[in-house]
Write an enzyme that holds these catalytic residues in place. Structure first.
Site, PDB file in Angstrom:
ATOM      1  CE1 TYR A 156     -20.931  11.500  17.060  1.00 37.09           C
ATOM      2  CE2 TYR A 156     -18.585  10.793  16.749  1.00 37.09           C
ATOM      3  CZ  TYR A 156     -19.750  10.830  16.394  1.00 37.09           C
ATOM      4  OH  TYR A 156     -19.850  10.559  14.826  1.00 37.09           O
ATOM      5  NE  ARG A 198     -22.331  16.248  16.038  1.00 35.11           N
ATOM      6  CZ  ARG A 198     -22.644  15.346  15.240  1.00 35.11           C
ATOM      7  NH1 ARG A 198     -21.702  14.272  15.001  1.00 35.11           N
ATOM      8  NH2 ARG A 198     -23.862  15.173  14.684  1.00 35.11           N
ATOM      9  CG  ASN A 212     -31.419  15.463  11.452  1.00 37.30           C
ATOM     10  OD1 ASN A 212     -30.386  15.430  10.418  1.00 37.30           O
ATOM     11  ND2 ASN A 212     -32.202  16.280  11.633  1.00 37.30           N
ATOM     12  CG  HIS A 227     -27.232   8.587   9.438  1.00 38.52           C
ATOM     13  ND1 HIS A 227     -26.937   9.684   8.728  1.00 38.52           N
ATOM     14  CD2 HIS A 227     -27.274   7.625   8.533  1.00 38.52           C
ATOM     15  CE1 HIS A 227     -26.970   9.438   7.421  1.00 38.52           C
ATOM     16  NE2 HIS A 227     -27.058   7.838   7.261  1.00 38.52           N
ATOM     17  N   GLY A 252     -34.605  19.672   4.282  1.00 35.98           N
ATOM     18  CA  GLY A 252     -33.290  19.984   5.042  1.00 35.98           C
ATOM     19  C   GLY A 252     -32.350  18.703   4.908  1.00 35.98           C
ATOM     20  CB  SER A 300     -27.000  18.222   1.224  1.00 31.57           C
ATOM     21  OG  SER A 300     -26.208  17.172   1.894  1.00 31.57           O
ATOM     22  CG  ASN A 331     -32.544  22.128   1.025  1.00 36.47           C
ATOM     23  OD1 ASN A 331     -31.757  22.982   1.458  1.00 36.47           O
ATOM     24  ND2 ASN A 331     -32.161  21.049   1.226  1.00 36.47           N
TER      25      ASN A 331
HETATM   26  P1  OAD Z   1     -26.070  18.557   5.165  1.00 37.76           P
HETATM   27  O1  OAD Z   1     -25.422  19.320   6.070  1.00 37.76           O
HETATM   28  O2  OAD Z   1     -25.421  17.989   4.136  1.00 37.76           O
HETATM   29  O3  OAD Z   1     -27.369  19.109   4.477  1.00 37.76           O
HETATM   30  C1  OAD Z   1     -28.060  19.933   5.252  1.00 37.76           C
HETATM   31  C2  OAD Z   1     -29.174  20.698   4.199  1.00 37.76           C
HETATM   32  O4  OAD Z   1     -30.189  21.373   4.841  1.00 37.76           O
HETATM   33  C3  OAD Z   1     -28.702  21.688   3.143  1.00 37.76           C
HETATM   34  O5  OAD Z   1     -29.133  21.195   1.843  1.00 37.76           O
HETATM   35  C4  OAD Z   1     -28.968  23.060   3.318  1.00 37.76           C
HETATM   36  O6  OAD Z   1     -29.345  24.006   2.327  1.00 37.76           O
HETATM   37  C5  OAD Z   1     -30.539  22.630   4.186  1.00 37.76           C
HETATM   38  N1  OAD Z   1     -30.641  23.680   5.125  1.00 37.76           N
HETATM   39  C6  OAD Z   1     -29.978  24.382   6.161  1.00 37.76           C
HETATM   40  N2  OAD Z   1     -30.761  25.208   6.951  1.00 37.76           N
HETATM   41  C7  OAD Z   1     -32.068  24.650   6.774  1.00 37.76           C
HETATM   42  C8  OAD Z   1     -33.514  25.515   7.019  1.00 37.76           C
HETATM   43  N3  OAD Z   1     -33.491  26.226   8.199  1.00 37.76           N
HETATM   44  N4  OAD Z   1     -34.521  24.875   6.412  1.00 37.76           N
HETATM   45  C9  OAD Z   1     -34.518  23.934   5.342  1.00 37.76           C
HETATM   46  N5  OAD Z   1     -33.206  23.606   4.903  1.00 37.76           N
HETATM   47  C10 OAD Z   1     -31.967  23.878   5.299  1.00 37.76           C
HETATM   48  O7  OAD Z   1     -26.830  17.611   6.096  1.00 37.76           O
HETATM   49  P2  OAD Z   1     -27.447  15.902   5.827  1.00 37.76           P
HETATM   50  O8  OAD Z   1     -28.051  16.162   4.448  1.00 37.76           O
HETATM   51  O9  OAD Z   1     -28.368  15.557   7.065  1.00 37.76           O
HETATM   52  O10 OAD Z   1     -24.085  11.640   8.623  1.00 37.76           O
HETATM   53  O11 OAD Z   1     -26.436  15.155   5.819  1.00 37.76           O
HETATM   54  C11 OAD Z   1     -26.317  13.905   5.623  1.00 37.76           C
HETATM   55  C12 OAD Z   1     -25.554  12.927   6.409  1.00 37.76           C
HETATM   56  O12 OAD Z   1     -24.110  13.611   6.390  1.00 37.76           O
HETATM   57  C13 OAD Z   1     -25.573  13.328   7.936  1.00 37.76           C
HETATM   58  O13 OAD Z   1     -26.638  12.529   8.588  1.00 37.76           O
HETATM   59  C14 OAD Z   1     -24.308  12.948   8.585  1.00 37.76           C
HETATM   60  C15 OAD Z   1     -23.517  13.780   7.707  1.00 37.76           C
HETATM   61  O14 OAD Z   1     -22.399  13.217   7.467  1.00 37.76           O
HETATM   62  C16 OAD Z   1     -23.377  11.000   9.873  1.00 37.76           C
HETATM   63  O15 OAD Z   1     -23.268  11.544  10.819  1.00 37.76           O
HETATM   64  C17 OAD Z   1     -23.537   9.470   9.579  1.00 37.76           C
END
Ligand code: OAD
Length: 265
Positions: free
Chosen positions: A83, A86, A118, A135, A203, A205, A229
């Site tokens: 952390y 980060r 985020n 989160h 943005g 997944s 996305n």
């Molecule tokens: P991910 O890393 O799983 O997904 C990021 C998404 O953003 C992907 O679908 C990419 O295609 C998309 N992406 C990347 N760059 C982009 C851009 N410039 N514009 C638009 N889209 C873009 O991240 P999260 O979905 O946020 O949890 O992940 C969910 C949770 O999983 C997080 O909050 C974290 C993680 O484990 C905890 O820390 C509790």
């Protein structure tokens, strides 16, 4: 998913749908209530790594070693070192036009809620106030003994960090894998999703619950659901409109009332 600038340019050059942007704009302009859900992708253009995909954090680190209560019980120093790394990285970042556009959307809509997965705090830095950080937040610490939550912006935080009230061990105020979201926060999300006219998903997944259930919940309640996305996600087939592109490019376009569709990144 994390991308190099070259990969992003190639994706944007492929197909840049513009009519769907216009449709989202119109839906937003008529909406009484708007909910926006964001994930790591919106902060990617600020330089914050995403979690999944080629350069995602979970490619280089094991979540079970760093982001679970068991990992913290086993080795709090290791978890804190991660952390601290980060915090150091995020401390140097700034909100990008995507964050700023969402803050502007809040100013335009009386009934508005931003739900973010985020923990980087960039939405707040951009001016968002009607905001739920479901989160947690990397700049908050929580005492494992007395539960006190406080802001701590030390970079790095001195290890092992202890509570100023009771000297108990501090942990990041972040929801780890295997932990439940704050119940009141989740209730607020559900209330907003059940009554919104537009849900905009940016943005993420769409694989981590409960946020992954928000699109079907809003859709079932009658909302228009749109996704922005770089890549298709498991949510894409469920939503009304799904647009491929950079959040920092697409979101500002949603604010350009009456503008002609913009084909340039
Ligand atoms: P991910 O890393 O799983 O997904 C990021 C998404 O953003 C992907 O679908 C990419 O295609 C998309 N992406 C990347 N760059 C982009 C851009 N410039 N514009 C638009 N889209 C873009 O991240 P999260 O979905 O946020 O949890 O992940 C969910 C949770 O999983 C997080 O909050 C974290 C993680 O484990 C905890 O820390 C509790």
């Amino acid at each position: 998913m994390a991308y190099t600038l070259g990969q992003i340019a190639a994706k944007e050059a492929a197909v840049q749908p513009t009519e769907p942007i216009q449709e989202i704009r119109e839906r937003l302009s008529k909406a009484g209530s708007v909910v926006v859900l964001t994930g790591a992708g919106i902060s990617a253009e600020s330089g914050v790594p995403t979690f999944r995909g080629a350069d995602g954090l979970w490619k280089n680190f094991r979540a079970e070693d760093l982001a679970t209560p068991e990992a913290f019980a086993r080795d709090p120093r290791l978890v804190w070192e991660w952390y601290n790394w980060r915090r150091e990285l995020i401390a140097t970042t700034q909100p990008n036009p995507g964050h700023q556009a969402i803050a502007e959307m809040e100013a335009r809509h009386e009934r508005f809620l931003l739900i973010t997965q985020n923990v980087d705090g960039l939405h707040r830095s951009a001016g968002s106030r009607k905001l739920l950080e479901i989160h947690g937040n990397i700049w908050l610490v929580r005492c494992t003994a007395c539960g006190l939550v406080e802001e701590n912006r030390d970079v790095p935080i001195a290890l092992p960090p202890s509570c100023r009230a009771c000297r108990g061990l501090l942990r990041p105020h972040i929801v780890w894998f295997g932990e439940a979201l704050d119940e009141k926060t989740l209730d607020q999300c559900m209330g907003a999703l059940a009554s919104c006219d537009v849900l905009l998903i940016v943005g993420t997944s769409g694989v981590v619950y409960p946020a992954a259930s928000f699109a079907p919940i809003a859709k079932a309640a009658g909302a228009f659901v749109a996704e922005l996305n770089l890549d298709p996600t498991p949510q894409s087939p469920l939503v009304d409109v799904s647009i491929r592109g950079r959040a920092g490019h697409l979101l500002p376009q949603l604010l350009q009332e009456g503008a002609a569709p913009d084909r340039q990144p």
